[in-house]
Scaffold this active site. Sequence first.
Site, PDB file in Angstrom:
ATOM      1  N   ARG A  51       0.831  -1.212   0.000  1.00 43.13           N
ATOM      2  CA  ARG A  51       0.000   0.000   0.000  1.00 43.13           C
ATOM      3  C   ARG A  51       0.863   1.259   0.000  1.00 43.13           C
ATOM      4  NH1 ARG A  51      -5.073  -1.719   3.878  1.00 43.13           N
ATOM      5  NH2 ARG A  51      -6.225  -2.710   2.194  1.00 43.13           N
ATOM      6  N   LYS A 223     -19.260 -15.143   2.919  1.00 39.43           N
ATOM      7  CA  LYS A 223     -20.625 -14.854   3.346  1.00 39.43           C
ATOM      8  C   LYS A 223     -21.486 -14.214   2.288  1.00 39.43           C
ATOM      9  CE  LYS A 223     -20.550 -14.279   8.316  1.00 39.43           C
ATOM     10  NZ  LYS A 223     -20.690 -13.259   9.351  1.00 39.43           N
ATOM     11  N   GLY A 375     -10.122  -8.074  -0.864  1.00 43.16           N
ATOM     12  CA  GLY A 375      -8.817  -8.293  -0.245  1.00 43.16           C
ATOM     13  C   GLY A 375      -8.301  -9.703  -0.432  1.00 43.16           C
ATOM     14  N   GLY A 400     -14.024  -3.145   0.014  1.00 41.71           N
ATOM     15  CA  GLY A 400     -15.367  -2.558   0.094  1.00 41.71           C
ATOM     16  C   GLY A 400     -15.605  -1.483  -0.950  1.00 41.71           C
TER      17      GLY A 400
HETATM   18  P1  ADP Z   1     -12.740 -11.033  -0.349  1.00 48.55           P
HETATM   19  O1  ADP Z   1     -11.839 -10.580   0.766  1.00 48.55           O
HETATM   20  O2  ADP Z   1     -11.980 -11.252  -1.619  1.00 48.55           O
HETATM   21  O3  ADP Z   1     -13.945 -10.169  -0.512  1.00 48.55           O
HETATM   22  P2  ADP Z   1     -14.070 -12.947   1.381  1.00 48.55           P
HETATM   23  O4  ADP Z   1     -13.487 -12.251   2.551  1.00 48.55           O
HETATM   24  O5  ADP Z   1     -15.520 -12.858   1.148  1.00 48.55           O
HETATM   25  O6  ADP Z   1     -13.287 -12.499   0.049  1.00 48.55           O
HETATM   26  O7  ADP Z   1     -13.776 -14.514   1.473  1.00 48.55           O
HETATM   27  C1  ADP Z   1     -12.482 -15.043   1.590  1.00 48.55           C
HETATM   28  C2  ADP Z   1     -12.430 -16.254   2.484  1.00 48.55           C
HETATM   29  O8  ADP Z   1     -13.401 -17.208   2.106  1.00 48.55           O
HETATM   30  C3  ADP Z   1     -11.107 -16.960   2.419  1.00 48.55           C
HETATM   31  O9  ADP Z   1     -10.481 -16.906   3.684  1.00 48.55           O
HETATM   32  C4  ADP Z   1     -11.471 -18.399   2.033  1.00 48.55           C
HETATM   33  O10 ADP Z   1     -10.717 -19.376   2.692  1.00 48.55           O
HETATM   34  C5  ADP Z   1     -12.906 -18.475   2.446  1.00 48.55           C
HETATM   35  N1  ADP Z   1     -13.655 -19.543   1.766  1.00 48.55           N
HETATM   36  C6  ADP Z   1     -13.928 -19.629   0.459  1.00 48.55           C
HETATM   37  N2  ADP Z   1     -14.600 -20.759   0.173  1.00 48.55           N
HETATM   38  C7  ADP Z   1     -14.771 -21.412   1.334  1.00 48.55           C
HETATM   39  C8  ADP Z   1     -15.429 -22.640   1.716  1.00 48.55           C
HETATM   40  N3  ADP Z   1     -16.015 -23.413   0.799  1.00 48.55           N
HETATM   41  N4  ADP Z   1     -15.436 -22.965   3.013  1.00 48.55           N
HETATM   42  C9  ADP Z   1     -14.834 -22.180   3.927  1.00 48.55           C
HETATM   43  N5  ADP Z   1     -14.208 -21.016   3.648  1.00 48.55           N
HETATM   44  C10 ADP Z   1     -14.178 -20.636   2.364  1.00 48.55           C
END
Ligand code: ADP
Length: 427
Positions: A51, A223, A375, A400
């Site tokens: 960053r 989620k 992220g 976000g």
């Molecule tokens: P981003 O930061 O890119 O927006 P998220 O924070 O929503 O993504 O999700 C990332 C997390 O989701 C990772 O730590 C990954 O391990 C977890 N994840 C993805 N698929 C699964 C799954 N099937 N079961 C448990 N955790 C998962």
Amino acid sequence: MNTPTNIATIETLQSGPLEEGGWLANKRVFIRVDFNVPLDKSSGAITDDSRIQAALPTIEFAIKAGAKVIVASHLGRPKGKRDDKLSLEVCGARLAELTGLEVHVPEDCIGDAPKKVIHDLRVASPGSQIRGGPQICLLENLRFHPEEKQDDEAFARSLGVLCDVYVNDAFGAMHRAHTSVHALPMLKADRGAGFLVQKELQALSKLVEAPGKPYLAVLGGVKVTDKIEVIEALFGRCDTICIGGAMANTFLAAQGHDMQKSLVEEDKLALARTLIDKARDAGVDLLLPTDVVVGEGLEATSAQTVGVAAVPTGTMALDIGPATIERFAKALSGAKTVFWNGPMGLFESEPFARGTVEVALAMGKASGFTVVGGGDSAAAVRQAGSEVAAAFDHISTGGGASLQFVEGKRLPGIEALRHRTLDDDRR
Ligand code: ADP
Ligand code: MG
């Protein structure tokens, strides 16, 4: 280079209202950056300085232009009071290493301490070598004051007296109506975007304004709850949506599959059904996994591929399976625009990283315009290797902020940079 959103840039500010050039020389230029870097819990050292590196082009541009450069950021969550563990000193030291310049960090971001430092700052004479001479003022953590998060006019004025020109290069903070992102720029007639923000706006705008069709989104991650708004927005804009990751489990459960111990958001089953219906009515191709890779739990070291209708008792779906990867890859190859948010599985764990890595590879090969935001998603792309990362058209630095932009929402930090006339404000 113009941003597509009638926002001045640091370069247009430099040419000045009369195009006489060199207009930033000797001006006090406040640059809002995102130095919210990860710190090692025990030593307090920076574990990833990307960053800070990302803000260098803008900082160095202002230095070369002969400006008095004031850099400001938040770091962590100090809860509105001083917390020595979250001092920006550590970022100041890294900034000094990276620029070869002296960096001063006054003990507070407002008041006499920064005023004195800024008054005494040495500037570069335009055109001369920047190493050695000029100095930078890095303000102390903005969030040591509770007013930073309150978009507070008095706090904005306290920051405002320190500077003549405002530049925002903190894309990751653009979705927050915080003082240094929103109230402060509204006080400054001379305001604009830094190079990082420009790059983000140019790339992300292509997803919102007339994206090339077919437009495909790949969604995953943990989620549904966190991302309902972006999911709903994308269901109205995309031609194809691929869903993987833990998010897919909720959709599969909504279709009646027994996902066993998998992460499923029980309270989102009805929403998932509504979205499935909405996709069908809108003619959106919704691709859900047909096979998954299961393990006994988040710590599992062995994996097994099964069909979604046959998840074994007591296991969790932790990645998408090879048939699903192939289906997603095929859809990707025909897309003109691709947006990806959320890993396809538990990519941090080797046995469950393949879906995410393969989707990243397929996206790298795709001929369409490819953007990744989020992220963990960006980290996953980097984990897949520098060649894969380089094949993307854009990897957003904002989690976000990039999601809200892609939803078509207005971001407070961007709105605050637009040119307005009095009449605009009265409307
Ligand atoms: P981003 O930061 O890119 O927006 P998220 O924070 O929503 O993504 O999700 C990332 C997390 O989701 C990772 O730590 C990954 O391990 C977890 N994840 C993805 N698929 C699964 C799954 N099937 N079961 C448990 N955790 C998962
Ligand atoms: Mg995340």
